[in-house]
Scaffold this active site. Structure first.
Site, mmCIF file in Angstrom:
data_model
loop_
_atom_site.group_PDB
_atom_site.id
_atom_site.type_symbol
_atom_site.label_atom_id
_atom_site.label_comp_id
_atom_site.label_asym_id
_atom_site.label_seq_id
_atom_site.Cartn_x
_atom_site.Cartn_y
_atom_site.Cartn_z
ATOM 1 N N LYS A 1 0.831 -1.210 0.000
ATOM 2 C CA LYS A 1 0.000 0.000 0.000
ATOM 3 C C LYS A 1 0.868 1.263 0.000
ATOM 4 C CE LYS A 1 -2.322 -1.532 3.648
ATOM 5 N NZ LYS A 1 -1.944 -2.970 3.683
ATOM 6 N N THR A 2 1.896 1.288 0.837
ATOM 7 C CA THR A 2 2.793 2.444 0.899
ATOM 8 C C THR A 2 3.580 2.588 -0.405
ATOM 9 O OG1 THR A 2 3.022 2.126 3.282
ATOM 10 C CG2 THR A 2 4.637 3.549 2.207
ATOM 11 N N ASP B 1 -1.300 6.557 6.578
ATOM 12 C CA ASP B 1 -1.330 5.139 6.928
ATOM 13 C C ASP B 1 -2.214 4.951 8.167
ATOM 14 O OD1 ASP B 1 -0.748 2.479 6.695
ATOM 15 O OD2 ASP B 1 1.251 2.613 7.573
ATOM 16 N N THR C 1 -5.698 -1.490 7.312
ATOM 17 C CA THR C 1 -5.831 -2.948 7.408
ATOM 18 C C THR C 1 -7.222 -3.326 7.894
ATOM 19 O OG1 THR C 1 -4.939 -2.858 9.657
ATOM 20 C CG2 THR C 1 -3.377 -3.289 7.868
ATOM 21 N N ARG D 1 6.625 -8.231 1.930
ATOM 22 C CA ARG D 1 7.468 -7.762 3.035
ATOM 23 C C ARG D 1 8.098 -8.938 3.772
ATOM 24 N NH1 ARG D 1 4.431 -4.004 7.018
ATOM 25 N NH2 ARG D 1 4.616 -2.575 5.247
#
Length: 319
Positions: free
Chosen positions: A66-67, A111, A160, A219
């Site tokens: 997302k980032t 975020d 999330t 990640r």
């Protein structure tokens, strides 16, 4: 105290590494093909009109990009990206300071947007719709409202837990899209790309093994690669073969399905202590000494995707 400082330093170093691994163009972003195609169309259309992008909301489990997508949107549109988070914006003045500093075409990435303070969220409404801020000066009968006009910007939110975002906030985003877990082929490609960036030698069978145990999350795949690299550096002069990959992952407690020691303990608690369920998530969190948010956002999405547990109105049960 010392352990907390070491943990914070490790997380900081990990963020620096992750930033260096990010693609520089949307076309270089691996995975999420449907999402990529849609975003490319919106980018091309906005550039053709000479206009800013609509506000965007990405949701899904952590670590899916997302980032990175927010970074790519700003880069593709030639705007600056200002990054913050919901918990960091505690006062309306914090948001006003950021918004008034944005230039035309800039991007604001928030975020954990579901954790915004209610007053800050309500201030965002007029900023997103009218590109203006209503500031109240003074108190009591002498108070007056001043409207500050803002430059046209794009807000990108990431969460999330989309269910915790209010309807009025969600409706103000022009594009809402979920990021899903990655398949093994995409993750293998990500591992290979990361290995090239880090100048790590890895055989294809080994990179595929890492992909299979990465819980569908880039990640985690990159994190595992760095740990396996350390193991291979000592055991095999830096070359990561399938043998070294399996030995290192087993040492780390990551099994063939990508389950960690904590995942297995979760399943054992539900099976042995509660007869397979149903059991409330609070009881599981207490047994694991984790907070409920970590259980619902980190552990359970992957366990449900693998068909190992079910969420029911009465609690969690083994599938």
């Amino acid at each position: 105290m010392e352990d907390k400082l070491i943990d914070a330093k490790a997380k900081s170093e990990e963020k620096i590494v992750e930033k260096s691994l990010r693609p520089q163009k949307l076309s270089e972003f691996i995975g999420q093909p449907k999402l990529k195609d849609q975003l490319q169309i919106f980018l091309d259309a906005a550039r053709t009109r000479g206009d800013s992008l609509d506000h965007i909301l990405f949701y899904g489990p952590p670590g899916l990009g997302k980032t990175t997508l927010a970074f790519l949107m700003a880069k593709e549109m030639g705007g600056a990206l200002k990054m913050t988070s919901g918990p960091a914006l505690t006062r309306a003045g914090d948001l006003a300071s950021i918004l008034t500093g944005l230039k035309k075409g800039d991007f604001l990435f928030i975020d954990e947007i579901h954790r915004l303070n209610k007053l800050v969220e309500e201030m965002l409404y007029s900023a997103m719709e009218d590109f203006a801020l209503d500031i109240v000066l003074g108190k009591g009968p002498s108070a007056k409202t001043v409207r500050l006009n803002l430059q046209k910007f794009t807000l990108i939110g990431a969460t999330t837990r989309i269910g915790l975002i209010s309807g009025p906030m969600r409706d103000r985003f022009g594009y809402v899209q979920q990021l899903d877990f990655y398949d093994d082929e995409n993750l293998e490609e990500i591992v290979s790309r990361t290995a090239d960036v880090l100048k790590v030698k890895i055989e294809r069978d080994a990179s595929l093994e890492l992909a299979k145990r990465a819980r569908g999350t880039p990640r985690i795949a990159n994190r595992l690669l760095r740990r396996v690299r350390d193991y291979a550096q000592i055991k095999n002069d830096g070359l990561i073969t399938l043998k070294e990959a399996r030995e290192a992952l087993n040492m780390l407690g990551v099994d063939d399905m990508g389950l960690s020691d904590a995942d297995r303990k979760y399943l054992e608690i539900v099976k042995n202590q509660y007869g397979g369920g149903p059991v409330g998530v609070e009881n599981i969190a207490a047994a694991l000494t984790e907070d409920v948010g970590t259980i619902t956002e980190v552990y359970e999405p992957y366990l449900m995707k693998k068909g190992l547990i079910k969420r029911t109105p009465r609690g969690r049960v083994l599938a």
